[in-house]
Design an enzyme around this catalytic site. Structure first.
Site, PDB file in Angstrom:
ATOM      1  N   ARG A   1       0.849  -1.193   0.000  1.00  9.63           N
ATOM      2  CA  ARG A   1       0.000   0.000   0.000  1.00  9.63           C
ATOM      3  C   ARG A   1       0.879   1.235   0.000  1.00  9.63           C
ATOM      4  O   ARG A   1       1.119   1.861   1.031  1.00  9.63           O
ATOM      5  CB  ARG A   1      -0.947  -0.031   1.193  1.00  9.63           C
ATOM      6  CG  ARG A   1      -2.107  -0.970   0.960  1.00  9.63           C
ATOM      7  CD  ARG A   1      -3.263  -0.701   1.883  1.00  9.63           C
ATOM      8  NE  ARG A   1      -4.507  -1.245   1.344  1.00  9.63           N
ATOM      9  CZ  ARG A   1      -5.649  -1.266   1.992  1.00  9.63           C
ATOM     10  NH1 ARG A   1      -5.724  -0.764   3.207  1.00  9.63           N
ATOM     11  NH2 ARG A   1      -6.724  -1.779   1.437  1.00  9.63           N
TER      12      ARG A   1
ATOM     13  N   GLN B   1      -1.471   2.709  -5.956  1.00 11.29           N
ATOM     14  CA  GLN B   1      -2.883   2.952  -5.698  1.00 11.29           C
ATOM     15  C   GLN B   1      -3.774   2.533  -6.858  1.00 11.29           C
ATOM     16  O   GLN B   1      -4.862   1.999  -6.653  1.00 11.29           O
ATOM     17  CB  GLN B   1      -3.113   4.432  -5.376  1.00 11.29           C
ATOM     18  CG  GLN B   1      -2.654   4.822  -3.989  1.00 11.29           C
ATOM     19  CD  GLN B   1      -2.938   6.277  -3.673  1.00 11.29           C
ATOM     20  OE1 GLN B   1      -3.327   7.046  -4.550  1.00 11.29           O
ATOM     21  NE2 GLN B   1      -2.741   6.659  -2.422  1.00 11.29           N
TER      22      GLN B   1
ATOM     23  N   ASP C   1      -4.493  -1.270  -6.672  1.00  8.04           N
ATOM     24  CA  ASP C   1      -4.910  -1.818  -5.387  1.00  8.04           C
ATOM     25  C   ASP C   1      -6.292  -2.459  -5.472  1.00  8.04           C
ATOM     26  O   ASP C   1      -7.319  -1.821  -5.243  1.00  8.04           O
ATOM     27  CB  ASP C   1      -4.889  -0.718  -4.331  1.00  8.04           C
ATOM     28  CG  ASP C   1      -5.026  -1.248  -2.924  1.00  8.04           C
ATOM     29  OD1 ASP C   1      -5.360  -2.439  -2.766  1.00  8.04           O
ATOM     30  OD2 ASP C   1      -4.814  -0.473  -1.980  1.00  8.04           O
TER      31      ASP C   1
ATOM     32  N   SER D   1      -8.470  -2.495  -2.165  1.00 14.77           N
ATOM     33  CA  SER D   1      -9.153  -1.236  -1.857  1.00 14.77           C
ATOM     34  C   SER D   1     -10.372  -1.028  -2.744  1.00 14.77           C
ATOM     35  O   SER D   1     -11.446  -0.623  -2.267  1.00 14.77           O
ATOM     36  CB  SER D   1      -8.185  -0.057  -2.011  1.00 14.77           C
ATOM     37  OG  SER D   1      -7.225  -0.058  -0.980  1.00 14.77           O
TER      38      SER D   1
ATOM     39  N   TYR E   1      -2.446  -1.074   6.941  1.00 17.22           N
ATOM     40  CA  TYR E   1      -3.430  -1.912   7.602  1.00 17.22           C
ATOM     41  C   TYR E   1      -3.264  -1.800   9.110  1.00 17.22           C
ATOM     42  O   TYR E   1      -2.167  -1.565   9.614  1.00 17.22           O
ATOM     43  CB  TYR E   1      -3.253  -3.385   7.204  1.00 17.22           C
ATOM     44  CG  TYR E   1      -3.436  -3.664   5.744  1.00 17.22           C
ATOM     45  CD1 TYR E   1      -4.698  -3.918   5.218  1.00 17.22           C
ATOM     46  CD2 TYR E   1      -2.343  -3.682   4.871  1.00 17.22           C
ATOM     47  CE1 TYR E   1      -4.867  -4.187   3.867  1.00 17.22           C
ATOM     48  CE2 TYR E   1      -2.504  -3.950   3.527  1.00 17.22           C
ATOM     49  CZ  TYR E   1      -3.765  -4.202   3.033  1.00 17.22           C
ATOM     50  OH  TYR E   1      -3.934  -4.473   1.698  1.00 17.22           O
TER      51      TYR E   1
END
Length: 378
Positions: free
Chosen positions: A123, A128, A131, A134, A230
């Site tokens: 992450r 991004q 991901d 997510s 996380y």
């Protein structure tokens, strides 16, 4: 040309697909030629004709197609790998359930197949757009609130009626990660008053920016904190104190959305049977962590059960219930990752290169007993 296979998913209830006509066109411009199994996108609203129009060839599922592919794009890659094996030197991308899955890793290594487990993607800001966790958690948080609202025995927003005023529903969200924040935003849009509990004090600013009310974590010396984007696994002492704190909040809540998960670990038990007895009969709990053991005692994956008058909804696989957009986002994530791996020469020759010095590649590398490149000249 790099030959990319998009198989039809085989896990029961899996409605997503790893590539859409949009990403087929996008990657074809980078030197990929696509073979899509017939019906691969049907459950998510992408028919075979759309893939053909995008330039993909259609094929029936067969071991031969797997043996010819340089790259295989999957959603539930661990399930598909039990039925088919890519050729030596090929690359497979997908959700591989990598934590403790030594049997699958050994199978890939024996077959000289490289595999990237999307659950292990670091992450960081550069990753991004890739991901998957997510993008799918965002959908799960949204759908969880809709399920809770539909099951609730009350209105969600405040209403002014001739018969009097109806007070807004009270939502309690456990966990302020991607799913939790989307659940908060959705609950607020529907008109509820939303409270959010998270073990990370730093989440308070995000919660309040979305109109939520943050419940500060217990004041203990050893807070779980955060690692790699996380929450860390909490100690039993911390969880016990948190449960005591939440009991009062649960007694006031109309709907509860549980989102707390720790990668590779059993989900923390935040709500036990004694706490459920304090909840109002008719209230609803949606547990998004049910597949990892559940945040709430008594939840069952994919089922709704009644306990002490409270509806417990096992919110397993919710992105599959929004299959069209879930597939669109998943496919864009996986396309961004594959683009990172593509090398194209001035002459138009294309190859896939696994640069082990790249933290994105090394972070999600599950198996690497293959040559460092797959695919050939265009």
């Amino acid at each position: 040309m790099i030959r990319v296979l998009v198989p039809r998913e085989c896990r029961p209830g899996e409605t997503r697909v790893a590539a859409t006509p949009e990403t087929v066109r996008r990657l074809a411009a980078r030197g990929c030629t696509f073979v899509v199994e017939r019906g691969a996108g049907q459950a998510s609203g992408y028919d075979d004709a759309a893939y053909e129009e995008a330039g993909a060839a259609l094929t029936d599922p067969s071991a031969e197609q797997w043996s010819q592919a340089d790259v295989v794009l999957t959603v539930q890659g661990s399930d598909l790998a039990q039925k088919h094996s890519p050729k030596a030197g090929a690359l497979l991308l997908g959700l591989l359930e990598p934590h403790g899955n030594d049997a699958l890793k050994q199978r890939f290594q024996s077959a000289q197949v490289s595999a990237l487990a999307l659950e292990l993607l670091p992450r960081i800001s550069r990753a991004q757009s890739m991901d998957v966790l997510s993008s799918q958690a965002n959908i799960a948080g949204y759908k969880a609130v809709l399920l809770a609202s539909a099951a609730l025995d009350r209105y969600v927003p405040m209403l002014m009626t001739a018969a009097g005023t109806i007070q807004p529903a009270r939502a309690l969200i456990l966990g302020a990660g991607v799913a939790g924040l989307q659940a908060l935003a959705t609950a607020r849009r529907l008109g509820s008053v939303a409270y959010v509990s998270d073990v990370r004090p730093a989440a308070k600013e995000q919660v309040e920016s979305l109109g939520g009310r943050f419940i500060d974590p217990p004041e203990l010396d050893q807070k779980p904190g955060e690692a790699g984007g996380y929450a860390k696994q909490a100690t039993e002492a911390f969880l016990a104190e948190q449960r005591r704190q939440l009991t009062e909040q649960l007694a006031l809540a109309d709907m509860v959305i549980c989102t707390a998960q720790v990668p590779g670990k059993k989900a923390p038990r935040l709500i036990d049977d004694a706490m459920l007895q304090h909840m109002r009969p008719g209230s609803v709990v949606v547990d998004l962590a049910v597949a990892q053991g559940g945040n709430c005692e008594g939840t069952v994956p994919g089922q709704t059960v009644i306990r002490h008058g409270v509806q417990l909804i096992g919110g397993d696989g919710l992105p599959c219930s929004v299959a069209n957009h879930a597939s669109a986002l998943y496919a864009r994530n996986i396309a961004a990752l594959l683009e990172l791996l593509l090398n194209t020469t001035a002459e138009g020759a294309s190859s896939v290169n696994l640069d082990l010095d790249d933290e994105i590649v090394s972070g999600c590398l599950f198996s690497h007993n293959a040559p460092e490149s797959a695919g050939g000249a265009a």
